[in-house]
Motif scaffolding. Structure first.
Motif, PDB file in Angstrom:
ATOM      1  N   THR A 220      35.500  33.379  45.842  1.00  0.00           N
ATOM      2  CA  THR A 220      36.708  33.239  45.027  1.00  0.00           C
ATOM      3  C   THR A 220      36.355  33.147  43.552  1.00  0.00           C
ATOM      4  O   THR A 220      36.983  33.802  42.699  1.00  0.00           O
ATOM      5  CB  THR A 220      37.501  31.989  45.453  1.00  0.00           C
ATOM      6  OG1 THR A 220      37.896  32.129  46.823  1.00  0.00           O
ATOM      7  CG2 THR A 220      38.738  31.814  44.584  1.00  0.00           C
ATOM      8  N   THR A 221      35.345  32.356  43.214  1.00  0.00           N
ATOM      9  CA  THR A 221      34.925  32.208  41.820  1.00  0.00           C
ATOM     10  C   THR A 221      34.433  33.531  41.254  1.00  0.00           C
ATOM     11  O   THR A 221      34.781  33.916  40.129  1.00  0.00           O
ATOM     12  CB  THR A 221      33.802  31.157  41.704  1.00  0.00           C
ATOM     13  OG1 THR A 221      34.281  29.903  42.181  1.00  0.00           O
ATOM     14  CG2 THR A 221      33.342  31.011  40.259  1.00  0.00           C
ATOM     15  N   LEU A 222      33.632  34.256  42.026  1.00  0.00           N
ATOM     16  CA  LEU A 222      33.071  35.517  41.551  1.00  0.00           C
ATOM     17  C   LEU A 222      34.148  36.589  41.388  1.00  0.00           C
ATOM     18  O   LEU A 222      34.168  37.314  40.382  1.00  0.00           O
ATOM     19  CB  LEU A 222      31.984  35.992  42.519  1.00  0.00           C
ATOM     20  CG  LEU A 222      30.709  35.145  42.529  1.00  0.00           C
ATOM     21  CD1 LEU A 222      29.870  35.439  43.766  1.00  0.00           C
ATOM     22  CD2 LEU A 222      29.884  35.390  41.261  1.00  0.00           C
ATOM     23  N   VAL A 223      35.051  36.670  42.350  1.00  0.00           N
ATOM     24  CA  VAL A 223      36.146  37.641  42.259  1.00  0.00           C
ATOM     25  C   VAL A 223      37.035  37.327  41.057  1.00  0.00           C
ATOM     26  O   VAL A 223      37.395  38.217  40.280  1.00  0.00           O
ATOM     27  CB  VAL A 223      36.971  37.648  43.561  1.00  0.00           C
ATOM     28  CG1 VAL A 223      38.284  38.411  43.368  1.00  0.00           C
ATOM     29  CG2 VAL A 223      36.165  38.269  44.698  1.00  0.00           C
ATOM     30  N   ALA A 224      37.374  36.047  40.898  1.00  0.00           N
ATOM     31  CA  ALA A 224      38.227  35.645  39.775  1.00  0.00           C
ATOM     32  C   ALA A 224      37.570  35.966  38.439  1.00  0.00           C
ATOM     33  O   ALA A 224      38.235  36.385  37.487  1.00  0.00           O
ATOM     34  CB  ALA A 224      38.537  34.153  39.857  1.00  0.00           C
ATOM     35  N   SER A 225      36.258  35.799  38.376  1.00  0.00           N
ATOM     36  CA  SER A 225      35.543  36.071  37.139  1.00  0.00           C
ATOM     37  C   SER A 225      35.613  37.548  36.758  1.00  0.00           C
ATOM     38  O   SER A 225      35.790  37.892  35.586  1.00  0.00           O
ATOM     39  CB  SER A 225      34.079  35.640  37.260  1.00  0.00           C
ATOM     40  OG  SER A 225      33.377  35.909  36.066  1.00  0.00           O
ATOM     41  N   VAL A 226      35.481  38.430  37.754  1.00  0.00           N
ATOM     42  CA  VAL A 226      35.585  39.869  37.480  1.00  0.00           C
ATOM     43  C   VAL A 226      36.983  40.209  36.978  1.00  0.00           C
ATOM     44  O   VAL A 226      37.153  40.936  35.990  1.00  0.00           O
ATOM     45  CB  VAL A 226      35.269  40.698  38.739  1.00  0.00           C
ATOM     46  CG1 VAL A 226      35.428  42.192  38.452  1.00  0.00           C
ATOM     47  CG2 VAL A 226      33.862  40.406  39.235  1.00  0.00           C
ATOM     48  N   VAL A 227      37.983  39.659  37.640  1.00  0.00           N
ATOM     49  CA  VAL A 227      39.377  39.939  37.267  1.00  0.00           C
ATOM     50  C   VAL A 227      39.667  39.419  35.863  1.00  0.00           C
ATOM     51  O   VAL A 227      40.283  40.108  35.033  1.00  0.00           O
ATOM     52  CB  VAL A 227      40.344  39.319  38.292  1.00  0.00           C
ATOM     53  CG1 VAL A 227      41.790  39.470  37.825  1.00  0.00           C
ATOM     54  CG2 VAL A 227      40.149  39.958  39.659  1.00  0.00           C
ATOM     55  N   GLU A 228      39.215  38.200  35.569  1.00  0.00           N
ATOM     56  CA  GLU A 228      39.506  37.590  34.275  1.00  0.00           C
ATOM     57  C   GLU A 228      38.674  38.158  33.141  1.00  0.00           C
ATOM     58  O   GLU A 228      39.034  38.029  31.967  1.00  0.00           O
ATOM     59  CB  GLU A 228      39.278  36.070  34.359  1.00  0.00           C
ATOM     60  CG  GLU A 228      40.192  35.345  35.326  1.00  0.00           C
ATOM     61  CD  GLU A 228      41.668  35.519  34.983  1.00  0.00           C
ATOM     62  OE1 GLU A 228      41.985  35.585  33.769  1.00  0.00           O
ATOM     63  OE2 GLU A 228      42.485  35.601  35.919  1.00  0.00           O
ATOM     64  N   HIS A 229      37.542  38.795  33.492  1.00  0.00           N
ATOM     65  CA  HIS A 229      36.669  39.343  32.450  1.00  0.00           C
ATOM     66  C   HIS A 229      37.340  40.468  31.685  1.00  0.00           C
ATOM     67  O   HIS A 229      36.987  40.755  30.545  1.00  0.00           O
ATOM     68  CB  HIS A 229      35.355  39.823  33.071  1.00  0.00           C
ATOM     69  CG  HIS A 229      34.303  40.178  32.087  1.00  0.00           C
ATOM     70  ND1 HIS A 229      34.027  41.479  31.725  1.00  0.00           N
ATOM     71  CD2 HIS A 229      33.459  39.419  31.350  1.00  0.00           C
ATOM     72  CE1 HIS A 229      33.045  41.506  30.837  1.00  0.00           C
ATOM     73  NE2 HIS A 229      32.688  40.267  30.585  1.00  0.00           N
TER      74      HIS A 229
END
Length: 331
Positions: free
Chosen positions: A222-231
């Motif tokens: 979840t953290t990694l996916v969210a980071s890609v989306v928010e980047h």
């Protein structure tokens, strides 16, 4: 107006301007011309072709990390592929990229993987004069080897995404998403499998990585996916501090698991098996199926033997080795 044409218009309406739509003539081009499907977009068509091909089904009996593990819950190359697809589709949907293109690349990215995982890949790369990289072999599978030499005739965007999923930058953002989804998936499911196998204890995970990414597989993904989306849309990557934690965790896995003698204790046997099969068929090309014999005559025996062995499942390779080299008891 066909259903496909209606869906192509919907794509241009709802997708990001950075998405690769089905109306992109360059990215939807095929090596051989085909009439359009009245119902499916080009990328949906590619996805379906991959899903129904022989190479995709063989992934269920190809190693991910642990060679032929006993237990229903360890990952295989097929379940890894499905997890990559799920993660990649989630990212693409959140970023309003083309989910169909993303799914096609994800489902096809490991079609050319050898038996016995990266161990098998390393051996074939060493003994075959043409070299062997699973991502290039995946492209060869979809362009030529599938359907007895006809290939799947996939679009340029899907073939590019498959080729670039390991260490290159894809021509589309969807392809770049699959590259990240691949590493998100394998690091985290390999942690889970390693704990199940007793090779790793969750308390051993680097504290900083756990603090930043999370203590469970779900939290980390979840953290990694969210980071890609928010980047952001401009660059498909993690945020800098997440990238560091991800890389540190990956390096830890290489030291603790991927090169761990306990996890790799059977690999030398797999290496010997592949070397023996390669040597045998190199000297006896007529014992291969007709399709691979034709490749040997058209190109050379190394190319044919490498294609033949790389397409085998772990189980098939072991059975074939047993049939060729292990004495049968008199009954």
């Amino acid at each position: 107006m066909t259903v496909r044409e209606q869906n192509e218009i919907i794509e241009t309406t709802i997708l990001s301007r950075y998405a690769c739509t089905s109306q992109n003539d360059e990215m939807t081009s095929r090596e051989k011309y085909e009439e359009k499907c009245p119902y499916r977009t080009d990328f949906q068509r590619d996805r379906d072709r991959i899903l129904h091909c022989n190479s995709f089904r063989r992934l269920k009996r190809k190693t991910q990390v642990f060679l032929s593990p006993v237990g229903d819950h360890y990952r295989t190359r097929l379940t890894h592929t499905l997890e990559v697809s799920q993660i990649a589709r989630t990212i693409s949907r959140c970023m309003r990229l083309n989910e169909d293109l993303t799914e096609a690349v994800a489902l096809g990215h490991d079609l050319g993987h050898s038996p016995f995982g990266h161990c098998g890949e390393a051996v074939l790369n060493e003994i075959c004069p043409h070299g062997f990289k699973h991502y290039m072999q995946s492209v060869r599978v979809v362009e030529y080897l599938e359907k007895n030499g006809k290939g799947l005739n996939l679009t340029k965007a899907v073939r590019d995404g498959i080729e670039c999923h390991t260490n290159m930058t894809a021509a589309t953002r969807e392809g770049c998403v699959v590259r990240l989804a691949d590493t998100i998936a394998y690091i985290n499911h390999d942690i889970e499998d390693s704990i199940r196998a007793g090779v790793l204890n969750s308390a051993e995970l680097p504290a900083d990585c756990v603090r930043i990414l999370g203590n469970t597989k779900t939290q980390r993904i979840t953290t990694l996916v969210a980071s890609v989306v928010e980047h952001g849309e401009y660059s498909i990557d993690f945020e800098p501090h997440i990238r560091k934690a991800h890389d540190d965790l990956r390096n830890f896995m290489f030291k603790k698991v991927y090169t761990n003698p306990a996890a790799k204790q059977e690999e030398y046997k797999a290496e010997l098996l592949i070397r023996k099969l390669y040597s045998h068929f190199k000297d006896n090309t007529k014992q291969m199926p007709d399709f691979y014999r034709d490749i040997a005559e058209k190109y050379d025996s190394d190319r044919a033997v490498c294609d033949y062995i790389s397409g085998m499942s772990d189980e098939y390779a072991v059975d074939l080795y047993t049939e060729l080299f292990v004495p049968k008891f008199w009954k």
